[in-house]
Design an enzyme around this catalytic site. Sequence first.
Site: not given
Lengths: 267, 267
Positions: B52, B110
């Site tokens: 994003d 992540y």
Amino acid sequence: MHGVRVVVAYDGAGFAGWQRQPGQRTVQSELEAAVAALAGADVRVRGASRTDSGVHALGQLAAFDSPRAIPPYKWLRGLNGKLPPDVAVRSAEACEAGYEPRFDARAKTYRYLLHLGPARDPLLRDRAWHLGPKRARPTGGRPTRTSDWLDLDAMRGAAAELLGTHDFRAFRSAHDPREQTVRTLWRADVIAHFGGREDVLAIEVRGDAFLHNMMRIIAGTLVEVGRGRRTARDVAASLASGARADAGETAPPGGLYLVEIERRSET
Amino acid sequence: MHGVRVVVAYDGAGFAGWQRQPGQRTVQSELEAAVAALAGADVRVRGASRTDSGVHALGQLAAFDSPRAIPPYKWLRGLNGKLPPDVAVRSAEACEAGYEPRFDARAKTYRYLLHLGPARDPLLRDRAWHLGPKRARPTGGRPTRTSDWLDLDAMRGAAAELLGTHDFRAFRSAHDPREQTVRTLWRADVIAHFGGREDVLAIEVRGDAFLHNMMRIIAGTLVEVGRGRRTARDVAASLASGARADAGETAPPGGLYLVEIERRSET
């Protein structure tokens, strides 16, 4: 007047250095604008170090006198609310009016970051000096040994030559007008795997004061030693000769951080 | 056609995310422009993860097919010469034409960074989520204990509830249209003093795949646990209910890093 002492951090990439200059975005002018908004009057902010364009600070020392009495924690919050995102006040405390940070600086610590990798790192742009391997490697793989990049033992040996009290006139820019060029360094470390990263190296130097560009010329010189283009003996010789041409190149500003300023007045 | 696989790093702050969108600056379109300039033709770049806006990557996996045969090391240098400073190719290698990184992703890691401090850090702006202390401290001093900020043991207990195979539909944005919401997490660590900094905490999660906003909702939920506003039992209950309202808030994008994508095809 009410004296306020602050520790200031900034990302130097967006600033034409610390010092106020007409038509330029500087840390000093941003701070002065924020202080003025809270103090309700024009206020001059005094800094301990005039860092150059592109140089970062984790712990710049500064002070100002406010006509309005405001508690330190309100200065901290108020200034951080007014300041742009690339500069912040880390702490604030009361001090005597007219306090001059420059004269209170007992020792300064600078850090210079080197990024050793086959490709540049976008998150380290303007924050570390990117050095490729000594010999080109075709695949772009990660380094297996730091020695593919720099000879750390040689750099540490050369750094040790800088320790103690020397005339550092070979390690300053041609624009430095100071008569007194003798400085004392208490620490000159080459730190592998800085911040837990195998591809980042830090040079950390603590001294009583620094000439203009001194830390960047130290970094540039130690890199040339690490690359095998210069020896510890050459570094000692450059201190003895005092000739700028005998020291290494000036490393780029983005790798440099003013880490800490220790105060005489600190208990 | 000649397949090329690349590992890409970027600073997400200046991008409207990975995916090409009309009128927006995205990582995919910057890469496609650089590839086209070298390949001499329009080329589509395929990525493994559509990060994003504002999200960073250290190891995004991508690939493209070039009509022109160019050795991988020339792709590495050529692309890094063409790409803007906030995106870079870390490595390049040949692969079969038509290679699809999305289907080759076996595991993704992540990292979410939290900055715990009385004042924001300019060098961590858009790079970590700044959290003040649980109780306001008037002086702006440094933390003496991380527990003044977050309860790490509670966070670690809640992170352990997420391990294994679960339906993660409570941990995804309303915009995620996927039918299949079962995912497996193999690691969910809360790391104190990340990068040698006492004021930085990392949440690292390794899983087979991630729903939209899943990692940011995990980070937001664990922070609420660390603040004492939610318990490990609440986290287990949110997995069981599958209701978005039962999980925590979505943490801001700037703290998130796509660290690594492991490949099935990797030996």
